[in-house]
Design a protein around this motif. Structure first.
Motif: not given
Length: 318
Positions: A22, A68, A76, A79
């Motif tokens: 993240l 997140l 995102q 990630f």
């Protein structure tokens, strides 16, 4: 994903692996990421070094979930690429997650602007104890003299004692109302179809979920609010201190006026939050405790209102 969160990813169980992913997806240094989450750099380094063997505490898992979910679509996507099987796809949302503080609405009762504070764990008090609160809406600004004048006109409730002949001074229309007791504040809230916030509701709106010391973060900056050190010597119009806004987009949660809360500290006394223009900066931190007799009435004490998300949805027909 081309700039949209087509499949919003969530995490089954955070470990140091997902923490690193993240941080890298957000393209932040350890220092930047720690400040973003409101925790220490040492903690981030410990998580990342521990890899799959580290499991952050539940309250930190919740903070990572929030981080997140509120990241943009490109973050995102990065990630998801970095973590692969640790994710489970969520519902389609081409617009991406709404930023915190974006759910502003007008309350149909008194017309005040309110913002939603979603149900979640937050860090409460000086000890940063994790506490769960259900969702609610809270006034973006303290109740102003103009707001209170409409209440007085509609109900015949006594005007604050500093209004000449019971008439609101025009130059104070946008200033928070003062010289109101807890009973006065509760009467206004009832008339508007709302209620006074609890001490914890007020604090969460001020600090966010990650335990910020002040609405704007952890840095003690008296210039971001109306406190004694600034020498203003009076209330200021609501919303003037733009750089002092909270994570939810709520103003004047540090300084300007003390605010009555619903929480009873002991019989006949209620919590006050936020400090005032008369207060030294050190007393204005949202985790701080203060209370007063319900009959207390002073030139530095006002209030704002809240309402549960469930009740607000009913009012709005949604």
């Amino acid at each position: 994903m081309q700039g949209s969160a087509a499949q919003l990813a969530t995490v089954h169980q955070w470990s140091g692996v997902e923490v690193r992913a993240l941080r890298e997806a957000k393209r932040m240094s350890i220092r930047e990421f720690a400040a973003h989450l409101g925790i220490s750099e040492r903690m981030i380094s410990k998580w990342e070094a521990g890899g799959e063997n580290i499991r952050p505490r539940p309250v930190n898992q919740a903070a990572l979930d929030t981080c997140l979910s509120r990241s943009d679509a490109d973050t995102q996507a990065r990630f998801s690429h970095l973590t692969g099987d640790s994710l489970v796809s969520g519902a389609s949302d081409d617009a991406g997650p709404a930023p915190i503080g974006s759910s502003k609405v007008r309350h149909p009762g008194d017309g005040s602007e309110m913002v939603e504070v979603e149900g979640s764990v937050f860090l409460s008090g000086r000890a940063n104890d994790p506490v769960w609160l259900a969702g609610y809406f809270i006034d973006v600004n303290p109740v102003s003299n103009a707001d209170y004048a409409r209440f007085v006109a509609a109900t015949g409730h006594p005007a604050p004692k500093h209004w000449p002949d019971g008439q609101m001074p025009g130059e104070l229309a946008t200033h928070p109302v003062v010289f109101v007791t807890w009973t006065d504040a509760a009467a206004y809230a009832s008339w508007a179809g709302k209620e006074l916030p609890t001490g914890q509701q007020w604090e969460k709106a001020a600090r966010g979920t990650r335990g910020n010391v002040f609405p704007w973060g952890d840095q003690p900056t008296p210039a971001k609010c109306n406190v004694r050190e600034n020498g203003v010597g009076a209330t200021t119009p609501v919303g003037r201190y733009q750089s002092g806004v909270s994570p939810y987009g709520v103003y004047d949660l540090c300084g300007n006026v003390w605010e009555w809360c619903a929480t009873e500290s002991r019989p006949g006394r209620r919590e006050l939050k936020g400090g005032a223009w008369t207060s030294p900066f050190e007393r204005c931190a949202p985790p701080s405790f203060n209370d007063a007799a319900e009959s207390m009435c002073d030139d530095d004490t006002g209030f704002r209102c809240a309402i549960s998300t469930e009740e607000m949805r009913k009012l709005l027909g949604s």
